[in-house]
Write a protein that holds these residues in place. Structure first.
Motif, PDB file in Angstrom:
ATOM      1  N   MET A  59       0.846  -1.191   0.000  1.00 28.21           N
ATOM      2  CA  MET A  59       0.000   0.000   0.000  1.00 28.21           C
ATOM      3  C   MET A  59       0.882   1.241   0.000  1.00 28.21           C
ATOM      4  SD  MET A  59      -2.412   1.360   3.037  1.00 28.21           S
ATOM      5  CE  MET A  59      -3.769   0.213   3.052  1.00 28.21           C
ATOM      6  N   CYS A  60       0.540   2.211  -0.849  1.00 22.53           N
ATOM      7  CA  CYS A  60       1.318   3.447  -0.894  1.00 22.53           C
ATOM      8  C   CYS A  60       1.113   4.222   0.411  1.00 22.53           C
ATOM      9  CB  CYS A  60       0.880   4.301  -2.090  1.00 22.53           C
ATOM     10  SG  CYS A  60       1.608   5.942  -2.066  1.00 22.53           S
ATOM     11  N   PRO A  61       2.207   4.545   1.139  1.00 23.72           N
ATOM     12  CA  PRO A  61       2.065   5.273   2.403  1.00 23.72           C
ATOM     13  C   PRO A  61       1.533   6.689   2.220  1.00 23.72           C
ATOM     14  CG  PRO A  61       4.335   4.500   2.073  1.00 23.72           C
ATOM     15  CD  PRO A  61       3.610   4.272   0.791  1.00 23.72           C
ATOM     16  N   LYS A  62       1.629   7.196   1.001  1.00 18.75           N
ATOM     17  CA  LYS A  62       1.200   8.577   0.754  1.00 18.75           C
ATOM     18  C   LYS A  62      -0.288   8.663   0.441  1.00 18.75           C
ATOM     19  CE  LYS A  62       4.358  12.129  -0.923  1.00 18.75           C
ATOM     20  NZ  LYS A  62       5.110  12.535  -2.141  1.00 18.75           N
ATOM     21  N   CYS A  63      -0.754   7.798  -0.486  1.00 16.11           N
ATOM     22  CA  CYS A  63      -2.139   7.939  -0.931  1.00 16.11           C
ATOM     23  C   CYS A  63      -2.976   6.668  -0.771  1.00 16.11           C
ATOM     24  CB  CYS A  63      -2.187   8.410  -2.387  1.00 16.11           C
ATOM     25  SG  CYS A  63      -1.678   7.144  -3.560  1.00 16.11           S
ATOM     26  N   GLY A  64      -2.336   5.565  -0.420  1.00 24.13           N
ATOM     27  CA  GLY A  64      -3.095   4.344  -0.162  1.00 24.13           C
ATOM     28  C   GLY A  64      -3.347   3.472  -1.388  1.00 24.13           C
ATOM     29  N   GLY A 119       6.996   1.753  -6.567  1.00 24.54           N
ATOM     30  CA  GLY A 119       6.436   3.060  -6.877  1.00 24.54           C
ATOM     31  C   GLY A 119       4.928   2.982  -6.769  1.00 24.54           C
ATOM     32  N   CYS A 120       4.297   4.125  -6.708  1.00 24.88           N
ATOM     33  CA  CYS A 120       2.842   4.170  -6.581  1.00 24.88           C
ATOM     34  C   CYS A 120       2.203   3.911  -7.944  1.00 24.88           C
ATOM     35  CB  CYS A 120       2.434   5.534  -6.048  1.00 24.88           C
ATOM     36  SG  CYS A 120       0.679   5.651  -5.735  1.00 24.88           S
ATOM     37  N   SER A 121       1.137   3.068  -7.936  1.00 18.54           N
ATOM     38  CA  SER A 121       0.429   2.773  -9.190  1.00 18.54           C
ATOM     39  C   SER A 121      -0.335   4.006  -9.671  1.00 18.54           C
ATOM     40  CB  SER A 121      -0.520   1.597  -8.984  1.00 18.54           C
ATOM     41  OG  SER A 121      -1.456   1.915  -7.971  1.00 18.54           O
ATOM     42  N   THR A 144       0.139  11.109 -10.588  1.00 18.15           N
ATOM     43  CA  THR A 144      -0.559  11.915  -9.578  1.00 18.15           C
ATOM     44  C   THR A 144       0.171  11.823  -8.234  1.00 18.15           C
ATOM     45  OG1 THR A 144      -2.610  11.312 -10.706  1.00 18.15           O
ATOM     46  CG2 THR A 144      -2.828  12.380  -8.557  1.00 18.15           C
ATOM     47  N   CYS A 145       0.559  10.597  -7.870  1.00 22.04           N
ATOM     48  CA  CYS A 145       1.335  10.406  -6.644  1.00 22.04           C
ATOM     49  C   CYS A 145       2.729   9.938  -7.032  1.00 22.04           C
ATOM     50  CB  CYS A 145       0.654   9.376  -5.740  1.00 22.04           C
ATOM     51  SG  CYS A 145       1.647   8.940  -4.306  1.00 22.04           S
ATOM     52  N   LYS A 146       3.708  10.614  -6.494  1.00 22.60           N
ATOM     53  CA  LYS A 146       5.075  10.319  -6.924  1.00 22.60           C
ATOM     54  C   LYS A 146       5.850   9.490  -5.916  1.00 22.60           C
ATOM     55  CE  LYS A 146       5.631  14.135 -10.123  1.00 22.60           C
ATOM     56  NZ  LYS A 146       4.226  14.612 -10.111  1.00 22.60           N
TER      57      LYS A 146
HETATM   58 ZN   LIG Z   1       0.561   6.926  -3.884  1.00 21.09          ZN
END
Ligand SMILES: [Zn+2]
Length: 252
Positions: free
Chosen positions: A214-219, A234-236, A240-242
């Protein structure tokens, strides 16, 4: 020969830096205070008193004894110093240049007020205010007036404290005050530890999320990517989320 010259110049420059100067000024008072009779005097350096507005009042030195509580403000100014208890600003004259400094007696009075509130002991007669200038300064015309503050050179700190011979606190009272001051030192240490712990907790929690993909920034889900320097996640939801991070770590 040249190296020696450079070394000497460097040392002189470092010693001349304001932070170092302040440190030396404070360190010497600390050393002087070391000479006090340890049976009777308990010395606290760099005391942070919590204030009601969540701020803190920083006191250079507090000495607790049956003869009272000595609240010491150290000043490391150079040049000639002029001032009295009634004026808001004192004057420092250095190379014909004038600077003003906030009345240290008033400043230390603020420290004593904070201490009185923190300890819950109002009695003014047990608090002794000492303003200690390093010998770099020349106290030209300094008048403490009826403020009951001592404005002295740091070399006189021990004799100034020892001059107070009237017992105003019982040994037990002095001990209790000492214990309360000890707490402020511990609390300051705890705050630092807590700060470090918070950072570590956040890092651990982030890694936990990464391990759960899970992305810690946006989930969003994470995806494994290959880079020049190896694999990473990396974030999928890119771009939008880097978010990028290290791949899953087994040991947390
Ligand atoms: Zn993310």
């Amino acid at each position: 020969m040249e190296i020696v010259a450079i070394l000497i110049i460097t040392i002189l420059l470092v010693l001349g830096m304001p932070k170092v100067k302040g440190f030396i000024g404070e360190a010497s008072v600390r050393l002087y205070l070391y000479r006090l009779d340890k049976e009777k005097y308990k010395v606290f350096n760099d005391v942070l008193i919590p204030l009601p507005n969540r701020k803190t009042s920083q006191i250079d030195h507090v000495v607790v004894s049956p003869y009272g509580i000595f609240v010491i403000e150290t000043k490391n100014y150079k040049g000639w110093i002029y001032g009295d208890s009634k004026r808001k600003y004192w004057t420092q004259v250095i190379y014909k240049h004038k600077e003003k400094l906030y009345n240290p007696i008033w400043q230390n009075y603020g420290h004593i007020k904070a201490l009185q509130e923190y300890l819950g002991i109002e009695k003014d007669e047990i608090y002794h205010s000492i303003i200690s200038f390093s010998t770099r300064a020349t106290l030209k015309k300094v008048d403490p007036g009826d403020s009951k503050s001592s404005v002295i050179y740091s070399s006189r700190i021990v004799s100034t404290i020892n001059a107070h011979k009237q017992v105003v606190l019982t040994t037990k009272e002095a001990q209790q005050i000492g214990m309360k001051l000890e707490k402020t030192l511990n609390a300051a240490g705890d705050k630092k530890k807590q700060h470090i712990k918070n950072i570590k907790d956040t890092q651990r929690f982030n890694q936990y999320k990464i391990n759960a993909n899970m992305c810690p920034k946006c989930g969003s889900d994470l995806v494994e990517r290959k880079g020049k320097y190896g694999n990473f996640v990396g974030c999928s939801n890119y771009p939008t989320c880097k978010f990028v991070g290290k791949t899953k770590q087994a040991n947390m």
